[in-house]
Design an enzyme around this catalytic site. Structure first.
Site, PDB file in Angstrom:
ATOM      1  N   ALA A 127       0.863  -1.178   0.000  1.00 57.82           N
ATOM      2  CA  ALA A 127       0.000   0.000   0.000  1.00 57.82           C
ATOM      3  C   ALA A 127       0.895   1.223   0.000  1.00 57.82           C
ATOM      4  O   ALA A 127       2.046   1.169   0.448  1.00 57.82           O
ATOM      5  CB  ALA A 127      -0.874  -0.007   1.247  1.00 57.82           C
ATOM      6  N   GLY A 184       0.677  -5.112   0.737  1.00 52.67           N
ATOM      7  CA  GLY A 184      -0.451  -5.228  -0.183  1.00 52.67           C
ATOM      8  C   GLY A 184      -0.070  -5.799  -1.543  1.00 52.67           C
ATOM      9  O   GLY A 184      -0.938  -6.257  -2.289  1.00 52.67           O
ATOM     10  N   GLU A 237       4.055  -5.073   7.465  1.00 59.97           N
ATOM     11  CA  GLU A 237       3.107  -4.156   8.130  1.00 59.97           C
ATOM     12  C   GLU A 237       3.373  -3.959   9.618  1.00 59.97           C
ATOM     13  O   GLU A 237       3.234  -2.847  10.135  1.00 59.97           O
ATOM     14  CB  GLU A 237       1.663  -4.660   7.936  1.00 59.97           C
ATOM     15  CG  GLU A 237       1.099  -4.393   6.553  1.00 59.97           C
ATOM     16  CD  GLU A 237       1.370  -5.509   5.565  1.00 59.97           C
ATOM     17  OE1 GLU A 237       2.257  -6.354   5.834  1.00 59.97           O
ATOM     18  OE2 GLU A 237       0.703  -5.552   4.522  1.00 59.97           O
ATOM     19  N   GLU A 247      -0.145  -9.490  -0.884  1.00 57.14           N
ATOM     20  CA  GLU A 247      -1.563  -9.869  -0.756  1.00 57.14           C
ATOM     21  C   GLU A 247      -2.270  -9.870  -2.113  1.00 57.14           C
ATOM     22  O   GLU A 247      -3.180 -10.663  -2.334  1.00 57.14           O
ATOM     23  CB  GLU A 247      -2.259  -8.920   0.224  1.00 57.14           C
ATOM     24  CG  GLU A 247      -1.779  -9.154   1.657  1.00 57.14           C
ATOM     25  CD  GLU A 247      -2.223  -8.059   2.611  1.00 57.14           C
ATOM     26  OE1 GLU A 247      -1.949  -6.866   2.309  1.00 57.14           O
ATOM     27  OE2 GLU A 247      -2.850  -8.368   3.636  1.00 57.14           O
TER      28      GLU A 247
END
Ligand code: COA
Length: 266
Positions: free
Chosen positions: A70, A113, A136, A116
């Site tokens: 992200a 992300g 994270e 993911e």
């Protein structure tokens, strides 16, 4: 933000029934900001009803990163309710349940992300410079776009917790050994390898592929007996298709099946 800008952050390229979506922010390691997620969703909207697309490949622009997570600038500004909105998680869940098979072609850093995003695809093909990680917790947050669930399913709780609570990155080789990745190649041949996998899928009965993906997904949510029942029901549907007739006839006639010739037939 103009439409062109939205589209440009994820470039779509179609060839031979395969839509390749390239996350295109190479100067930011293809970090997935809101614009990238909006562009991804916009392409999925188009592809969903596009009969010319059988398979999707997702990759990153440049030679360094698939997607390095992200966008941390956006992350820094997020408040509690943004976590509940979970735009990235919703986008990846959409992708995981998408009507067409998906292949991640991981060409470098797949962090947070980005990891993911790869986990939400059906199949992962990686180049030998790929790096997987869930950093994270080092940012004081946790993976929340499917990482705590899909990584456990794919690679087991031990490796998942190791990666999540230590932030340890793993190499493409280790990812392959752990079953996270099923094809390992060099960077030059990565897309060709992903296309080969896509072509293999395209030669199969499309309804069979579609139902098999759905049954595998459903099986993860129910007990084994129920999963086996769903499997039998799906097979019963396939027994009644023109595709099954074509597939079995082709084998018995010693020829390759032509599923395109019975497309849409019942
Ligand atoms: N969000 C926002 N910007 C990011 C980013 C992210 N997730 N990942 C990389 N970038 C930006 C960097 O800030 C830098 O921008 P700048 O040139 O304007 O300073 C640019 O991309 C290049 O990254 P850089 O860190 O200089 O490259 P590197 O080769 O030294 O390291 C990484 C590459 C991927 C290891 C490193 O960028 C990194 O750790 N990124 C963050 C990964 C992360 O924690 N993701 C999870 C978020 S939940």
């Amino acid at each position: 933000m103009g439409e062109y800008m939205v589209e440009a952050t994820v470039i779509r390229n179609d060839q031979d029934g395969v839509a390749t979506l390239t996350v295109n922010r190479p100067d930011k390691m293809n970090a997935a900001n809101r614009e990238v997620l909006a562009a991804l969703n916009s392409h999925l909207d188009d592809i969903e009803d596009d009969e010319s697309v059988d398979v999707i490949i997702i990759t990153g622009a440049g030679e360094k990163a698939f997607v390095a997570g992200a966008d941390i600038n956006e992350l820094a500004a997020r408040q509690a309710l943004d976590g509940l909105e979970a735009y990235m998680q919703r986008t990846y869940s959409r992708l995981a349940a998408f009507a067409k098979p998906t292949i991640a072609a991981i060409n470098g850093y797949a962090l947070g992300g980005g990891c993911e995003l790869a986990l939400a695809c059906d199949i992962r093909v990686a180049s030998d410079n790929a790096v997987f990680g869930l950093p994270e917790t080092g940012l004081g947050i946790m993976p929340a776009a499917g990482g705590t669930q899909r990584l456990v399913t794919l690679a087991g709780r031990g490796l998942a917790l190791d990666m999540i609570i230590t932030g340890r990155r793993i190499s493409a080789e280790e990812a392959k050994q752990a079953g996270l990745v099923t094809y390992l190649t060099d960077q030059e041949t990565l897309i060709a390898q992903a296309e080969k996998v896509a072509e293999r899928i395209r030669r199969k009965g499309p309804t069979a592929v579609n139902l098999a993906r759905k049954v595998v997904a459903a099986g993860a949510k129910v007990d084994e007996e129920t999963g086996l029942f769903i499997e039998r029901l799906a097979q019963s549907v396939l027994y009644a298709t023109a595709e099954k007739k074509e597939g079995t006839s082709a084998f018995l006639d010693k020829r390759h099946p032509d599923f395109g010739s019975v497309r849409g037939q019942h």
